[in-house]
Design an enzyme around this catalytic site. Structure first.
Site, PDB file in Angstrom:
ATOM      1  N   ASP A   1      21.668  43.533  63.881  1.00 53.13           N
ATOM      2  CA  ASP A   1      21.375  43.448  62.454  1.00 53.13           C
ATOM      3  C   ASP A   1      20.531  42.202  62.191  1.00 53.13           C
ATOM      4  O   ASP A   1      20.600  41.225  62.939  1.00 53.13           O
ATOM      5  CB  ASP A   1      22.699  43.378  61.675  1.00 53.13           C
ATOM      6  N   GLU A   2      19.744  42.197  61.128  1.00 55.11           N
ATOM      7  CA  GLU A   2      18.906  41.056  60.738  1.00 55.11           C
ATOM      8  C   GLU A   2      18.048  40.574  61.912  1.00 55.11           C
ATOM      9  O   GLU A   2      17.966  39.383  62.208  1.00 55.11           O
ATOM     10  CB  GLU A   2      19.787  39.895  60.218  1.00 55.11           C
TER      11      GLU A   2
ATOM     12  N   GLN B   1      11.564  39.385  55.116  1.00 54.23           N
ATOM     13  CA  GLN B   1      12.687  38.507  54.793  1.00 54.23           C
ATOM     14  C   GLN B   1      12.966  37.505  55.915  1.00 54.23           C
ATOM     15  O   GLN B   1      14.062  36.971  56.024  1.00 54.23           O
ATOM     16  CB  GLN B   1      13.948  39.333  54.500  1.00 54.23           C
TER      17      GLN B   1
ATOM     18  N   ARG C   1      16.935  39.432  44.977  1.00 53.36           N
ATOM     19  CA  ARG C   1      18.383  39.199  44.795  1.00 53.36           C
ATOM     20  C   ARG C   1      18.851  39.814  43.471  1.00 53.36           C
ATOM     21  O   ARG C   1      20.051  40.009  43.262  1.00 53.36           O
ATOM     22  CB  ARG C   1      18.715  37.692  44.762  1.00 53.36           C
TER      23      ARG C   1
ATOM     24  N   LYS D   1      20.710  49.104  54.637  1.00 52.39           N
ATOM     25  CA  LYS D   1      20.671  48.915  56.090  1.00 52.39           C
ATOM     26  C   LYS D   1      22.071  48.812  56.684  1.00 52.39           C
ATOM     27  O   LYS D   1      22.322  49.318  57.783  1.00 52.39           O
ATOM     28  CB  LYS D   1      19.846  47.685  56.462  1.00 52.39           C
ATOM     29  N   THR D   2      23.008  48.163  55.972  1.00 48.44           N
ATOM     30  CA  THR D   2      24.374  48.052  56.492  1.00 48.44           C
ATOM     31  C   THR D   2      25.026  49.426  56.582  1.00 48.44           C
ATOM     32  O   THR D   2      25.695  49.756  57.562  1.00 48.44           O
ATOM     33  CB  THR D   2      25.218  47.115  55.601  1.00 48.44           C
TER      34      THR D   2
END
Length: 687
Positions: free
Chosen positions: A216-217, A247, A593, A33-34
């Site tokens: 973002d997020e 998330q 993770r 996504k980044t």
């Protein structure tokens, strides 16, 4: 740009090339996504010719903003100006620096942190003779602000005793910080919202300036952030948000998962693009994450797949108790380190902080380097706070709370009785304590507090004036003069932990000098505001094995991950206020993770709160497919709990009093400003 686009998968490229209109990019864990959002930023500038000054990109931590900025700058034409890429709160700070005058307040405001907020609330509660938990009040005030409840509204809607008392404290709290020109963390969003909502001309100007907005997020946004974004989009609909509802794990601090679930309703004509390929984890890890999260009903449909393919099997370990669990984990990690695996590529995760003790003990016995990531943040340490309080007084002489903190540090013979006299004099003069002292002659101060104490106070005032004058000229060499005149180290160096405290002070001084070295023109206020915005999450953890809560692990990834404590009551947490769907999302975050190796463990018994308790395996072990168990419950939970603020189309805002199952729905007893009604949960929305 074509070469850069060729590195994207089809859906990433589709998201990058979608320019005008509203867009939600649903990005599963590890899906790039980044890379997508930074490439989109570069595409808008390099390919579409949009002025970088007309683009605003918002995220949640300084670390994330810094990483995104570095990656974006590598892609952007170097001759271009730099677009604004920062946290929501940094944007709020920059906005207020220019526009807080719209609220008839001066631009030299100071940001207070949580410790300052607690002390202020404590003093107000004492003054009002209210006996209440300070942390509860602080959290409620934050909720009020992020739900757009001003003090008067909070008072009007308060029903139970503790909320009525909280509302009264909120009224006084807001009066004081406004009078002293202080701004708390939540004000960095609330005040810009109030300014923009009440000034159409400025709202249109800001919206015209930022013609393209990216977030973002997005699953971590709250009600206030959504409303602020809608104001920023008053002249257009060009918003792209990236996030993953699976998330969303921060409801306890106000994040509203419905912002991403209902994005299409908030921003008309929105397109949805899914990034479902995980580039981080192996298929074995992805499979159990998918199996677990599919048990949630409140989610957008996504199917995560692994780009890596097969890897090592996920290990499930059972132990007699927490000592055996911790010992086994420590020994395995020690072997990994011996084999050449770097400390920082390993992590131990837990849901409940109490579980860290046994792991810390085991690591110590094995001589393993580790860091408890969720420890006290550096800038909240007492000795560092003292330095910051001095600097705040230099920056803002109206900051009574900082002045009271430092007036007797180092000791100057100024006790509580003297401080009370100084406070009364300040009230009498209608000035801050510092300003009221400045206003007194030596003789008047002698009469007020006595000749000896008067001399100490005047010396302090003289040094503050000297340091303030010096800080306005240049901050080069300022720290040396500060320590020479204040000698703050003398307060701590003779204590039993004095070496550590002085070391912390030296680290702060080094940080300050480094700031000045690389930006000789920097102002004291800028350094203070940067500190206030600093997040513990942003720190480099160094060459150690991090031990952390799952919340702290969000956004991180490791080759080897150990998740401990998979027992009912520990993970998931159970009881009043627990949301089982958010607990599953925490499980999903923890699992994803891991890049290559994942070990999950549970124990048969655990010593907790003074007694040994026989444990039941976590339902998540069955839901993720790690064990087969027909007895594991498949219950769906209410998205609401007692105390939640909600909104109803007809009845307005209210607070949940009770939650009961009602077929496929939930029956909520809600207090609407004193009038209680039973409403089905599908007819209300959380605030």
């Amino acid at each position: 740009m074509k070469h850069i686009l060729d590195t994207l998968n089809p859906n990433q490229r589709k998201a990058v090339e979608h320019i005008d209109g509203s867009l939600v990019v649903l990005a599963v864990a590890g899906s790039g996504k980044t890379k997508t959002i930074t490439t989109r930023l570069a595409y808008i500038i390099n390919k579409c010719g949009v002025d970088p000054q007309n683009i605003l990109t918002l995220t949640f931590t300084n670390k994330a903003a810094s990483q995104m900025r570095k990656r974006a700058l590598k892609l952007i034409n170097q001759e271009c100006s730099i677009p604004l890429l920062c946290t929501f709160h940094k944007f709020g700070l920059l906005f207020l620096k220019k526009n807080i005058i719209e609220l008839d307040r001066a631009k030299d405001f100071i940001i207070i942190d949580s410790d300052d907020k607690y002390r202020l609330i404590k003093s107000i509660a004492k003054k009002l003779k209210i006996d209440i938990d300070i942390h509860f009040v602080s959290n409620e005030i934050a909720k009020y602000k992020n739900s757009l409840f001003l003090p008067e509204e909070a008072v009007r809607r308060a029903e139970l005793k503790e909320y009525k008392e909280t509302a009264l404290i909120y009224v006084e709290y807001q009066k004081i910080i406004t009078k002293d020109n202080l701004v708390d963390f939540d004000d960095l969003l609330l005040l810009p919202y109030l300014i923009l909502s009440n000034n159409k001309e400025l709202r249109d100007e800001i919206s015209h300036k930022y013609q393209y907005i990216m977030v973002d997020e997005y699953q971590d946004t709250n009600e206030l952030q959504l409303k602020l974004l809608q104001l920023l989009l008053s002249k257009h609909n060009n918003i792209c948000v990236v996030g993953d509802d699976d998330q969303s794990i921060y409801s306890w601090r106000g994040a509203n998962i419905r912002n991403i679930l209902e994005f299409n309703q908030s921003f008309n004509g929105a397109e949805t693009i899914r990034l479902e390929t995980n580039y981080r984890s192996t298929k074995q890890i992805i499979d159990i994450a998918n199996s677990l999260i599919e048990h949630n009903s409140t989610r957008l449909t996504k199917t995560m797949s692994s780009h890596k393919g097969d890897g090592a099997s996920v290990k499930l370990e059972s132990y007699i108790d927490e000592t055996h669990e911790a010992k086994a984990v420590a020994k395995e990690i020690k072997e990994l380190v011996k084999s050449g695996v770097k400390h920082q590529n390993i992590a131990v995760l837990y849901r409940v902080h109490a579980l860290s003790r046994s792991i810390e003990d085991a690591f110590t016995k094995e001589s393993l380097q580790f860091k408890l990531v969720d420890g006290m943040p550096f800038y909240e340490r007492s000795e560092v706070k003292d330095i910051i309080s001095y600097l705040r007084v230099l920056s803002n002489p109206y900051d009574d709370f900082s002045f009271m903190r430092i007036v007797n540090k180092p000791k100057r013979g100024i006790g509580k009785a003297t401080i009370e006299k100084l406070k009364k004099e300040a009230v009498k003069q209608k000035l801050s304590i510092y300003k009221s002292i400045e206003n007194l002659s030596r003789e008047e101060l002698n009469i007020l507090v006595g000749k000896k104490v008067s001399g100490s106070i005047l010396k302090l005032i003289k040094n503050i004036k000297l340091l303030k004058s010096r800080s306005k000229v240049s901050l080069d060499g300022f720290i040396d003069l500060f320590e020479e005149k204040i000698n703050l180290k003398s307060l701590y160096e003779n204590l039993s932990d004095g070496m550590d405290r002085v070391s912390n002070m030296n680290e702060f001084y080094g940080y300050f000098n480094e700031k000045v070295k690389y930006n000789p023109e920097i102002k004291l206020e800028e350094i203070l505001n940067d500190i206030a915005l600093y997040s513990e999450q942003d720190k480099d953890q160094g060459n150690i094995v991090p031990i952390m809560s799952i919340h702290a692990s969000k956004g991180l990834e490791f080759d080897y991950v150990f998740i401990i404590g998979l027992e009912e009551g520990f993970f998931p947490l159970l009881g009043e206020g627990c949301n089982i769907e958010e607990e599953r999302r925490l499980g999903y975050v923890a699992i994803t993770r891991a890049r290559e190796h994942l070990t999950i463990s549970y124990v048969e018994s655990r010593f907790y709160k003074g007694r040994r308790k026989v444990m039941e395996k976590s339902r998540f072990l069955g839901e993720s497919g790690l064990i087969k168990s027909a007895s594991l419950k498949h219950t769906k939970s209410s998205p609401y709990k007692k105390g939640d603020l909600i909104k109803h189309k007809k009845f307005g805002m209210g607070r949940v009093q009770a939650v009961n199952k009602a077929g496929k729905d939930y029956n909520l007893l809600i207090n609407f400003g004193g009038e209680k009604k039973n409403i089905l949960s599908s007819f209300v929305k959380p605030i």
